[in-house]
Design an enzyme around this catalytic site. Structure first.
Site, PDB file in Angstrom:
ATOM      1  N   ASP A  96      -8.289  -5.423   0.281  1.00 44.04           N
ATOM      2  CA  ASP A  96      -7.377  -6.554   0.046  1.00 44.04           C
ATOM      3  C   ASP A  96      -6.621  -6.957   1.317  1.00 44.04           C
ATOM      4  OD1 ASP A  96      -8.265  -6.144  -2.500  1.00 44.04           O
ATOM      5  OD2 ASP A  96      -6.300  -5.757  -3.392  1.00 44.04           O
ATOM      6  N   THR A 145     -16.830  17.437   0.248  1.00 49.05           N
ATOM      7  CA  THR A 145     -16.236  17.453   1.586  1.00 49.05           C
ATOM      8  C   THR A 145     -17.101  18.180   2.615  1.00 49.05           C
ATOM      9  OG1 THR A 145     -14.371  18.192   2.931  1.00 49.05           O
ATOM     10  CG2 THR A 145     -14.843  19.508   1.000  1.00 49.05           C
ATOM     11  N   GLU A 146     -16.977  17.683   3.862  1.00 44.50           N
ATOM     12  CA  GLU A 146     -17.595  18.339   4.998  1.00 44.50           C
ATOM     13  C   GLU A 146     -17.036  19.756   5.167  1.00 44.50           C
ATOM     14  OE1 GLU A 146     -17.868  15.511   8.178  1.00 44.50           O
ATOM     15  OE2 GLU A 146     -17.218  17.052   9.579  1.00 44.50           O
ATOM     16  N   GLY A 187       0.823  -1.207   0.000  1.00 40.00           N
ATOM     17  CA  GLY A 187       0.000   0.000   0.000  1.00 40.00           C
ATOM     18  C   GLY A 187       0.852   1.250   0.000  1.00 40.00           C
ATOM     19  N   HIS A 238     -18.593   5.631   3.041  1.00 36.83           N
ATOM     20  CA  HIS A 238     -17.389   6.442   2.956  1.00 36.83           C
ATOM     21  C   HIS A 238     -16.175   5.819   3.631  1.00 36.83           C
ATOM     22  CE1 HIS A 238     -15.104  10.103   2.557  1.00 36.83           C
ATOM     23  NE2 HIS A 238     -15.005  10.288   3.853  1.00 36.83           N
ATOM     24  N   ARG A 292     -20.798  12.960  11.704  1.00 33.34           N
ATOM     25  CA  ARG A 292     -21.317  12.464  10.415  1.00 33.34           C
ATOM     26  C   ARG A 292     -22.501  11.517  10.526  1.00 33.34           C
ATOM     27  NH1 ARG A 292     -15.634  11.731   7.169  1.00 33.34           N
ATOM     28  NH2 ARG A 292     -15.387  13.973   6.916  1.00 33.34           N
ATOM     29  N   GLU A 303      -6.494   3.002   6.990  1.00 34.40           N
ATOM     30  CA  GLU A 303      -7.907   2.618   7.028  1.00 34.40           C
ATOM     31  C   GLU A 303      -8.105   1.113   7.183  1.00 34.40           C
ATOM     32  OE1 GLU A 303     -10.392   4.756   4.310  1.00 34.40           O
ATOM     33  OE2 GLU A 303     -12.097   3.413   4.649  1.00 34.40           O
ATOM     34  N   HIS A 362     -21.022   8.994   4.614  1.00 33.86           N
ATOM     35  CA  HIS A 362     -20.762  10.434   4.575  1.00 33.86           C
ATOM     36  C   HIS A 362     -22.045  11.140   4.169  1.00 33.86           C
ATOM     37  CE1 HIS A 362     -19.076  14.324   3.690  1.00 33.86           C
ATOM     38  NE2 HIS A 362     -17.902  13.930   4.148  1.00 33.86           N
ATOM     39  N   GLY A 364      -0.578   4.468  -0.103  1.00 39.63           N
ATOM     40  CA  GLY A 364      -1.368   5.639   0.281  1.00 39.63           C
ATOM     41  C   GLY A 364      -0.657   6.362   1.416  1.00 39.63           C
ATOM     42  N   GLY A 365      -1.394   7.217   2.108  1.00 44.96           N
ATOM     43  CA  GLY A 365      -0.780   8.015   3.165  1.00 44.96           C
ATOM     44  C   GLY A 365      -0.106   7.169   4.236  1.00 44.96           C
ATOM     45  N   GLN A 420     -18.930   4.227   8.092  1.00 45.85           N
ATOM     46  CA  GLN A 420     -19.416   5.600   8.063  1.00 45.85           C
ATOM     47  C   GLN A 420     -20.063   5.912   6.725  1.00 45.85           C
ATOM     48  OE1 GLN A 420     -16.579   9.200   8.160  1.00 45.85           O
ATOM     49  NE2 GLN A 420     -17.660   9.156  10.094  1.00 45.85           N
ATOM     50  N   PHE A 439     -14.572  21.527  11.430  1.00 49.07           N
ATOM     51  CA  PHE A 439     -15.071  20.277  10.853  1.00 49.07           C
ATOM     52  C   PHE A 439     -16.010  19.623  11.863  1.00 49.07           C
ATOM     53  CE2 PHE A 439     -14.133  17.398   7.308  1.00 49.07           C
ATOM     54  CZ  PHE A 439     -13.567  18.280   6.417  1.00 49.07           C
ATOM     55  N   GLY A 490       1.016   3.935   4.118  1.00 48.72           N
ATOM     56  CA  GLY A 490       2.167   3.189   3.623  1.00 48.72           C
ATOM     57  C   GLY A 490       3.359   4.104   3.371  1.00 48.72           C
ATOM     58  N   LEU A 547     -17.724  12.433  -3.594  1.00 44.84           N
ATOM     59  CA  LEU A 547     -17.777  13.141  -2.310  1.00 44.84           C
ATOM     60  C   LEU A 547     -17.767  14.659  -2.444  1.00 44.84           C
ATOM     61  CD1 LEU A 547     -17.518  12.731   0.857  1.00 44.84           C
ATOM     62  CD2 LEU A 547     -15.152  13.390   0.501  1.00 44.84           C
ATOM     63  N   ARG A 592     -16.030   7.758  13.007  1.00 40.56           N
ATOM     64  CA  ARG A 592     -14.830   8.584  12.881  1.00 40.56           C
ATOM     65  C   ARG A 592     -15.188  10.051  12.668  1.00 40.56           C
ATOM     66  NH1 ARG A 592     -11.939  10.782   8.473  1.00 40.56           N
ATOM     67  NH2 ARG A 592     -13.140   9.670   6.905  1.00 40.56           N
ATOM     68  N   LEU A 628      -6.782  11.253   7.969  1.00 42.64           N
ATOM     69  CA  LEU A 628      -5.460  11.674   7.489  1.00 42.64           C
ATOM     70  C   LEU A 628      -4.493  11.751   8.672  1.00 42.64           C
ATOM     71  CD1 LEU A 628      -6.079  14.362   4.705  1.00 42.64           C
ATOM     72  CD2 LEU A 628      -5.753  11.901   4.482  1.00 42.64           C
TER      73      LEU A 628
HETATM   74  C1  LIG Z   1     -13.349  10.926  -1.321  1.00 39.33           C
HETATM   75  C2  LIG Z   1     -12.714  10.827   0.027  1.00 39.33           C
HETATM   76  C3  LIG Z   1     -12.373  11.978   0.741  1.00 39.33           C
HETATM   77  C4  LIG Z   1     -11.780  11.898   1.999  1.00 39.33           C
HETATM   78  N1  LIG Z   1     -11.455  13.045   2.672  1.00 39.33           N
HETATM   79  C5  LIG Z   1     -10.813  12.956   3.865  1.00 39.33           C
HETATM   80  C6  LIG Z   1     -10.363  14.131   4.546  1.00 39.33           C
HETATM   81  O1  LIG Z   1     -10.488  15.255   4.076  1.00 39.33           O
HETATM   82  N2  LIG Z   1      -9.742  13.990   5.734  1.00 39.33           N
HETATM   83  C7  LIG Z   1      -9.543  12.767   6.309  1.00 39.33           C
HETATM   84  O2  LIG Z   1      -8.965  12.699   7.395  1.00 39.33           O
HETATM   85  N3  LIG Z   1      -9.952  11.635   5.674  1.00 39.33           N
HETATM   86  C8  LIG Z   1     -10.568  11.710   4.471  1.00 39.33           C
HETATM   87  N4  LIG Z   1     -10.963  10.555   3.835  1.00 39.33           N
HETATM   88  C9  LIG Z   1     -10.542   9.268   4.378  1.00 39.33           C
HETATM   89  C10 LIG Z   1      -9.082   9.050   4.061  1.00 39.33           C
HETATM   90  O3  LIG Z   1      -8.735   9.708   2.879  1.00 39.33           O
HETATM   91  C11 LIG Z   1      -8.754   7.570   3.905  1.00 39.33           C
HETATM   92  O4  LIG Z   1      -9.211   6.864   5.025  1.00 39.33           O
HETATM   93  C12 LIG Z   1      -7.251   7.393   3.800  1.00 39.33           C
HETATM   94  O5  LIG Z   1      -6.741   8.196   2.760  1.00 39.33           O
HETATM   95  C13 LIG Z   1      -6.835   5.959   3.579  1.00 39.33           C
HETATM   96  O6  LIG Z   1      -5.433   5.954   3.454  1.00 39.33           O
HETATM   97  P1  LIG Z   1      -4.617   4.614   3.436  1.00 39.33           P
HETATM   98  O7  LIG Z   1      -3.177   4.986   3.366  1.00 39.33           O
HETATM   99  O8  LIG Z   1      -5.060   3.753   4.554  1.00 39.33           O
HETATM  100  O9  LIG Z   1      -5.076   3.897   2.093  1.00 39.33           O
HETATM  101  P2  LIG Z   1      -5.204   4.410   0.577  1.00 39.33           P
HETATM  102  O10 LIG Z   1      -4.813   5.808   0.386  1.00 39.33           O
HETATM  103  O11 LIG Z   1      -6.534   3.976   0.104  1.00 39.33           O
HETATM  104  O12 LIG Z   1      -4.090   3.549  -0.140  1.00 39.33           O
HETATM  105  C14 LIG Z   1      -4.187   2.139  -0.249  1.00 39.33           C
HETATM  106  C15 LIG Z   1      -2.977   1.644  -0.976  1.00 39.33           C
HETATM  107  O13 LIG Z   1      -2.967   0.226  -0.936  1.00 39.33           O
HETATM  108  C16 LIG Z   1      -2.673  -0.283  -2.217  1.00 39.33           C
HETATM  109  N5  LIG Z   1      -3.242  -1.625  -2.271  1.00 39.33           N
HETATM  110  C17 LIG Z   1      -4.468  -2.028  -1.865  1.00 39.33           C
HETATM  111  N6  LIG Z   1      -4.582  -3.361  -2.051  1.00 39.33           N
HETATM  112  C18 LIG Z   1      -3.409  -3.787  -2.560  1.00 39.33           C
HETATM  113  C19 LIG Z   1      -2.905  -5.050  -2.970  1.00 39.33           C
HETATM  114  N7  LIG Z   1      -3.635  -6.160  -2.889  1.00 39.33           N
HETATM  115  N8  LIG Z   1      -1.655  -5.115  -3.475  1.00 39.33           N
HETATM  116  C20 LIG Z   1      -0.889  -3.994  -3.593  1.00 39.33           C
HETATM  117  N9  LIG Z   1      -1.322  -2.789  -3.196  1.00 39.33           N
HETATM  118  C21 LIG Z   1      -2.564  -2.691  -2.701  1.00 39.33           C
HETATM  119  C22 LIG Z   1      -3.270   0.705  -3.177  1.00 39.33           C
HETATM  120  O14 LIG Z   1      -2.647   0.621  -4.437  1.00 39.33           O
HETATM  121  C23 LIG Z   1      -2.935   2.023  -2.462  1.00 39.33           C
HETATM  122  O15 LIG Z   1      -1.619   2.413  -2.768  1.00 39.33           O
HETATM  123  C24 LIG Z   1     -11.536  10.624   2.570  1.00 39.33           C
HETATM  124  C25 LIG Z   1     -11.860   9.475   1.860  1.00 39.33           C
HETATM  125  C26 LIG Z   1     -12.460   9.570   0.609  1.00 39.33           C
HETATM  126  C27 LIG Z   1     -12.834   8.291  -0.089  1.00 39.33           C
END
Ligand SMILES: Cc1cc2nc3c(=O)[nH]c(=O)nc-3n(C[C@H](O)[C@H](O)[C@H](O)COP(=O)(O)OP(=O)(O)OC[C@H]3O[C@@H](n4cnc5c(N)ncnc54)[C@H](O)[C@@H]3O)c2cc1C
Length: 595
Positions: free
Chosen positions: A221, A254-255, A14, A353, A286, A387, A242, A16-17, A240, A119, A19, A252, A398, A404
């Site tokens: 996953d 945003t709030e 992963g 959400h 929410r 997440e 939204h 995302g933020g 949750q 918020f 990882g 979405l 939440r 974030l």
């Molecule tokens: C539209 C939207 C707006 C949001 N706004 C806010 C906000 O303003 N403030 C806030 O605090 N939260 C917000 N949230 C919630 C927050 O953004 C998420 O909970 C958070 O970004 C999740 O981050 P993460 O690093 O856990 O996963 P993600 O950012 O979802 O990253 C998951 C990673 O895992 C990888 N991955 C997944 N499965 C596999 C696999 N099998 N093999 C290899 N790689 C895999 C993906 O490629 C990706 O890189 C929002 C959510 C959404 C959907």
């Protein structure tokens, strides 16, 4: 059959933020770190986060981490662990400033300090009035954050495996985690990633629902892989919704729009939130706002020809403010609803959400399971953050912008724990079990040989519609029970899905079939856990749990102040206590949750 092996100190699934934050910690400590991602890192769902990241910096008015902690415990409807919540709220300022130093382009106040907006559920002085706590980069906070952290990782020599899909967790005979299997999408080939420590940061699973703000890749996953490897899942009944997804599209809004002064209105133009949450109004938590909206719609006060949505109104705001603070939202309105929010209100409806539950961890990011009478024993070599993990700071609901923050705090703490663990280990890796890749290969083999099976798309859709109808914003006893048996039927279909295209190179049909194996684990855990919890708490609200005089709001602290643990084996449930003891301050005592 033998498969190629890649060896690293640490493997993170992963980008995302969560990882990326963990990877910075590991790479900067000089450890060989691989990050595997289904998509290019900056396309992870974190990129879609709009509103902000919470921290009690107090840049435009007085604030304190203890107030933030109080709000988070209250927002969680007291299901969050108070040690983890204190840890997160106290660390917030440090990780946000760090992010600023990585180059995050936050909006600024005239004083030059980071801009903060109000918020939902974030209040001053233990619940008094809304406070400006959410640090924002316009309405593109997640986008800015991912780019800043990706660049920091490039500088630290983190090794990325982009467009690779992790398939299964590898545990040895002692149950320790020693790696993962993963498929390179370009070739369809399976590899083993051998590691001293593995972190799951795979994000959410909102795609179990029909209407969702989540990206298509959010298929749970990590949660599915953990469940298949015998790890129980915590508090999966709490999802949750939204309040403001664009009606019909799910995208979405945003709030932060309500933080900037946006107002929800019903068909007669009434600001109905004044009736449901006289104090916080449109900025109540929410789950509270979502239920108020559904009640308005159910009682015939919805808007549009089908009376199936309400309106989010910002036409009273200065167009210059909208263009400066909410430019992305105006664009989404035009693209997805055909409405220019400067001139007309936006049609909105509650949309799935965020998953509050997940892989159980402590606040050091270690995955914990029940063992020998102890509810939380770390699994050696296994970590989770973001997440997909349940630390548990969000409990039953939440607060906005706390996710974030969760990514930064627990991405960092899990990274630190991994560095410490890896450095304490012998130089040589623990050996891989002989059959390390067999399970994944057998899943692929089945898909290659399946005849007369169910179509992946239709099976997924049946699951999504069942979850939406049987386990949504409001939950009904009979519907839940019926939903459980429907989902168990759909599980049978998932076990026999068939793909027509058996080719290897970039075969997205095969990837979707493998993702469905994960989605169904999440759906089962969710609906089985929800069916069992006969109270209302946070985002989980049941029709049969509202009426006794002792518990007028349906929350039952005598019987249900506890975390659910769902075990895949036999859909078994057990429970563990909520940690009501913070690290340094007094317990935030149980109270009725009102806004
Ligand atoms: C539209 C939207 C707006 C949001 N706004 C806010 C906000 O303003 N403030 C806030 O605090 N939260 C917000 N949230 C919630 C927050 O953004 C998420 O909970 C958070 O970004 C999740 O981050 P993460 O690093 O856990 O996963 P993600 O950012 O979802 O990253 C998951 C990673 O895992 C990888 N991955 C997944 N499965 C596999 C696999 N099998 N093999 C290899 N790689 C895999 C993906 O490629 C990706 O890189 C929002 C959510 C959404 C959907």
């Amino acid at each position: 059959m033998s498969v190629p092996v890649r060896k690293f100190d640490a493997v993170i699934v992963g980008a995302g933020g969560a990882g990326l934050r963990a990877a910075i910690q590991l790479s900067e400590a000089g450890l060989r770190t691989a990050v595997i991602s289904k998509v290019f890192p900056t396309r992870s769902h974190t990129v879609a986060a709009q509103g902000g990241v919470a921290a009690s910096l107090g840049n435009s008015e007085e604030d304190h981490w203890h107030w933030h902690m109080y709000d988070t415990v209250k927002g969680s409807d007291w299901l969050g662990d108070q040690d983890a919540i204190e840890f997160m709220c106290r660390k917030a300022n440090e990780v946000v400033i760090e992010l600023e130093h990585y180059g995050m382009p936050f909006d600024r106040l005239d004083s030059g300090k980071i801009y903060q907006r109000p918020f939902g559920g974030h209040m001053s002085n233990f619940g008094e009035k809304p406070v400006r706590r959410s640090c924002a980069a316009a309405d593109r906070t997640g986008h800015a954050m991912l780019h800043a952290m990706y660049q920091r990782n490039v500088k630290a020599n983190t090794q990325f495996f982009i467009e690779w899909m992790a398939l299964d967790l590898i545990r040895d005979e002692e149950g320790d985690v020693v790696g993962v299997t993963a498929m390179e999408m370009e070739t369809g080939e399976v590899f083993v990633f051998h590691a001293k420590a593995v972190l799951f940061a795979t994000g959410g699973a909102g795609r179990i629902y029909y209407s969702s703000t989540n990206a298509f890749i959010n298929t749970g996953d990590g949660v599915g892989m953990a469940a298949r490897a015998g790890i129980p899942l915590e508090d999966m009944e709490f999802w949750q919704f939204h309040p403001t997804g664009v009606a019909g599209a799910g995208v979405l809004i945003t709030e932060g729009v309500r933080g900037e002064g946006g107002i929800l209105r019903n068909a007669s133009g009434e600001r109905f939130m004044e009736r449901y949450a006289p104090n916080a109004k449109d900025l109540a938590s929410r789950d509270v706002v979502s239920r108020a909206m559904v009640t308005e719609i159910n009682e015939g006060r919805g808007c549009g020809p089908n009376k199936d949505h309400v309106m989010l109104d910002i036409t009273h705001l200065d167009p210059a403010t909208i263009m400066k603070r909410l430019p992305g939202i105006r664009e989404i309105g035009i693209q997805f609803a055909g409405v220019d929010a400067i001139k007309e209100p936006l049609p909105v409806v509650p949309t799935c959400h965020y998953q509050m539950g997940g892989i159980p961890t402590n606040y050091n990011g270690e995955v914990v399971v029940p063992k020998d009478g102890n509810p939380s024993v770390p699994v050696k070599g296994f970590y989770a953050a973001g997440e997909c993990a349940c630390a548990s700071v969000h409990g039953a609901n939440r607060l906005g912008t706390n996710s974030l923050l969760d990514l930064l705090v627990f991405g960092k703490s899990s990274g630190e724990s991994m560095v410490e663990f890896i450095k304490s280990q012998p130089a040589a890796h623990k050996p891989l079990p002989a059959n390390a890749a067999d399970f994944s290969l057998s899943r692929i083999n089945r898909l290659d040989n399946q005849k007369d099976g169910a179509a992946v798309g239709a099976t997924r859709l049946a699951m999504q519609r069942t979850m939406q109808a049987h386990c949504g914003v409001f939950r009904f006893k009979d519907m839940l029970a019926e939903g459980v048996s429907k989902i168990l039927d759909i599980e049978q279909q998932v076990a026999t899905t068939e793909i027509k295209d058996k080719s290897k190179v970039f075969n997205t049909a095969r990837l979707e079939a493998l993702e469905l194996d994960n989605l169904i684990e999440v759906a089962k855990a969710t609906i089985v856990s929800a069916n069992a919890r006969t109270e209302s708490r946070g985002a989980h609200v049941r029709d049969d749990a509202t009426d006794t005089p002792e518990r007028p709001d349906g929350r039952d602290d005598v019987n249900w102040l506890k975390h659910t643990l769902w075990h895949r084996e036999g859909n078994r449930l057990d429970y563990k206590p909520v940690n009501m003891k913070p690290l340094t301050v007094d317990t935030i005592a149980l109270k009725k949750r009102a806004y």
